[in-house]
Design a protein around this motif. Structure first.
Motif, PDB file in Angstrom:
ATOM      1  N   ILE A   1      -6.684  -2.476  -9.813  1.00 26.96           N
ATOM      2  CA  ILE A   1      -5.145  -1.877 -10.403  1.00 26.96           C
ATOM      3  C   ILE A   1      -5.892  -1.161 -12.284  1.00 26.96           C
TER       4      ILE A   1
ATOM      5  N   ARG B   1      -5.518  -1.796  -1.334  1.00 25.42           N
ATOM      6  CA  ARG B   1      -5.878  -1.265  -2.917  1.00 25.42           C
ATOM      7  C   ARG B   1      -6.895  -2.291  -3.449  1.00 25.42           C
TER       8      ARG B   1
ATOM      9  N   SER C   1      -1.084  -5.360  -0.417  1.00 26.95           N
ATOM     10  CA  SER C   1      -1.590  -4.888  -0.600  1.00 26.95           C
ATOM     11  C   SER C   1      -3.412  -4.259  -0.196  1.00 26.95           C
TER      12      SER C   1
ATOM     13  N   ASP D   1       0.732  -0.910   0.141  1.00 27.37           N
ATOM     14  CA  ASP D   1       0.476  -0.060   0.167  1.00 27.37           C
ATOM     15  C   ASP D   1       1.192   1.076   0.224  1.00 27.37           C
TER      16      ASP D   1
ATOM     17  N   GLN E   1       0.915   2.646  -7.505  1.00 31.90           N
ATOM     18  CA  GLN E   1       0.139   1.451  -8.752  1.00 31.90           C
ATOM     19  C   GLN E   1       0.837   1.341  -9.115  1.00 31.90           C
TER      20      GLN E   1
END
Length: 502
Positions: free
Chosen positions: A118, A115, A112, A39, A43
């Motif tokens: 992506i 998140r 992560s 995290d 990205q």
């Protein structure tokens, strides 16, 4: 001594190789980036670590370690369908293609957790494994816009990949035009796997709404009647080289098929109704006198040329196929009626120009047509036979007497009289006496015959009648005014029944 030297050399070589291997392993571990605290990375940084070549090979299937099938789920959103002209045998399709599969190597929920997704474009596509599909009935295709705009990839925390690509493609559609322009066509988009066979990769449509159509989708020449999807397996072999490299095997395939119905309003207004009017115009010649050659020929040829021009402009949009189409049947039928009107004029004009009267047994269609179609030699023999009777008498028909304006039998209207003859007893025929028009009126409209004076019932006898060629030509024209429209109506009933019921 030599053996001891060789042994020590071998031991030293193994030692150095082991040390080099350990050093290479340490260097590899050092070069492979860690995924801990995912995290904290952006990205792009986290993606470069997640898809690093030390732990991810984009040339290998997601399940290469387990050997399981890779299931790729597909869906499509159609923006635009444009069927091309019939002679092109293709159609243009604008659509958004979405492919969904799971790649366990890209699961990052443990590294992560905060998140959620992506998202990347063409740069992300170059880093991960993507199934290679192609359209087997493709004529041409391209991305709509730039690559970065029309390719979108998202990766979920559990490794689920969603690949979206907006495309436009021109696809072949093999049309059956036997009922053109009342035809219905089935066109399809075929997606097949290019590299992996069905034992490794399986294509599947999404269970819920695999194909969706835009609410703004409108067609011009066609109407969308129905659409459906199906899954299949195609056979690839070295002989026809259907798939890349000519490899043999079964390959998974998807098909999206839509059914189109051609709108006939344009063809009715621009082809069928005008052609009906042109055919009806050719019948005007039946109301002109048979010897009016100039106007009747002009009208017949102009209607013929007008209809051929109309039909040829419509036929330019069709491919040159070997079978007969419904539009061609209509063309042949209308041409037949127009040509028959021309033939009818030539027939009655030939009869009109004859000089001698025609002897008829009865005034009906059978005997009139038989007498006009009889060869000239037979007509001459019949005329001689009738004139050889010394007791033959002639009387004018009532209709001719009413139209007589001169007492001279050689006057202008003499050749237009219907005449009735009486035959001698040697021919075993009854004798008919003549009766003037005034006597006929005085007797109350009943003809008086020999041997039956004072009798109200006419005697049973056989009469022969004469008609001039001009009267026969006019008689044929009058019957044609009714016969041609009735036959054309019958043709329409048969044609439209065939079009809509078969």
């Amino acid at each position: 001594m030599n053996s001891k030297t060789l042994l020590s050399s071998a031991i030293l070589l193994l030692f150095f190789k082991s040390a080099a291997g350990q050093k290479s392993l340490q260097n590899t571990l050092v070069d492979c980036p860690s995924l801990e605290n995912g995290d904290s990375y952006t990205q792009s940084e986290f993606l470069s670590r997640l898809a690093h070549e030390c732990r991810y090979d984009r040339l290998l299937l997601p399940t290469y370690q387990t050997g399981e099938l890779v299931y790729v789920h597909a869906s499509a959103y159609v923006y635009f369908i444009q069927p091309a002209e019939a002679h092109d045998l293709n159609f243009k399709l604008h659509f958004l293609l979405q492919l969904r599969w799971t790649d366990p190597r890209l699961a990052y929920a443990l590294y992560s957790p905060e998140r959620t997704k992506i998202i990347g474009e063409s740069d992300l596509r170059q880093r991960i494994w993507v199934p290679h599909l192609y359209m087997s009935n493709e004529q041409s295709s391209s991305l709509m816009g730039t690559d970065s705009k029309d390719v979108l990839i998202s990766i979920a925390p559990d490794g689920e990949v969603l690949f979206s690509r907006r495309m436009q493609a021109v696809l072949y559609c093999w049309m059956n035009l036997q009922k053109f322009p009342f035809d219905e066509q089935k066109c399809s988009m075929n997606l097949e796997s290019w590299k992996y066979n069905a034992s490794i990769l399986r294509l599947m449509w999404e269970k819920d709404d695999p194909v969706r159509l835009s609410s703004e989708l409108h067609l011009t020449e066609y109407s969308l009647l129905d659409f459906w999807t199906n899954e299949s397996v195609v056979r690839g072999d070295i002989v026809n080289m259907r798939l890349g490299g000519g490899r043999s095997g079964n390959y998974s395939a998807l098909k999206f098929t839509f059914k189109l119905g051609r709108e006939v309003g344009y063809y009715l207004m621009d082809y069928f109704i005008p052609s009906m009017m042109i055919v009806a115009m050719s019948w005007v010649t039946f109301w002109l006198q048979a010897d009016a050659s100039a106007p009747r020929i002009t009208l017949g040829t102009s209607t013929m040329l007008s209809f051929i021009t109309l039909a040829s402009s419509q036929a330019k949009t069709l491919p040159k196929v070997s079978y007969i189409k419904a539009s061609e049947i209509w063309f042949l039928g209308c041409i037949g009626f127009i040509f028959s009107a021309l033939v009818e004029f030539a027939f009655v004009n030939t009869i009109w120009r004859r000089k001698k009267v025609v002897n008829l047994k009865k005034v009906n269609s059978k005997y009139i047509l038989k007498s006009t179609l009889t060869p000239r030699l037979a007509r001459k023999e019949l005329q001689k036979e009738l004139q050889s009777s010394p007791q033959l008498t002639k009387s004018r028909s009532c209709s001719s007497l009413q139209q007589e304006t001169s007492s001279d039998p050689a006057g202008p209207g003499y050749n237009n009289y219907l005449t009735v003859h009486s035959f001698p007893s040697a021919l075993n025929l009854p004798t008919i006496t003549t009766q003037s028009y005034d006597e006929l009126i005085a007797s109350g409209g009943r003809p008086r015959t020999a041997g039956s004076e004072g009798s109200d019932e006419p005697p049973k006898h056989h009469t022969w009648t004469q008609m001039t060629p001009q009267e026969i030509a006019t008689w044929i024209d009058k019957r044609s005014r009714v016969l041609f429209p009735l036959l054309f109506i019958f043709f329409n009933i048969v044609y439209w029944t065939f079009v809509y019921c078969l």
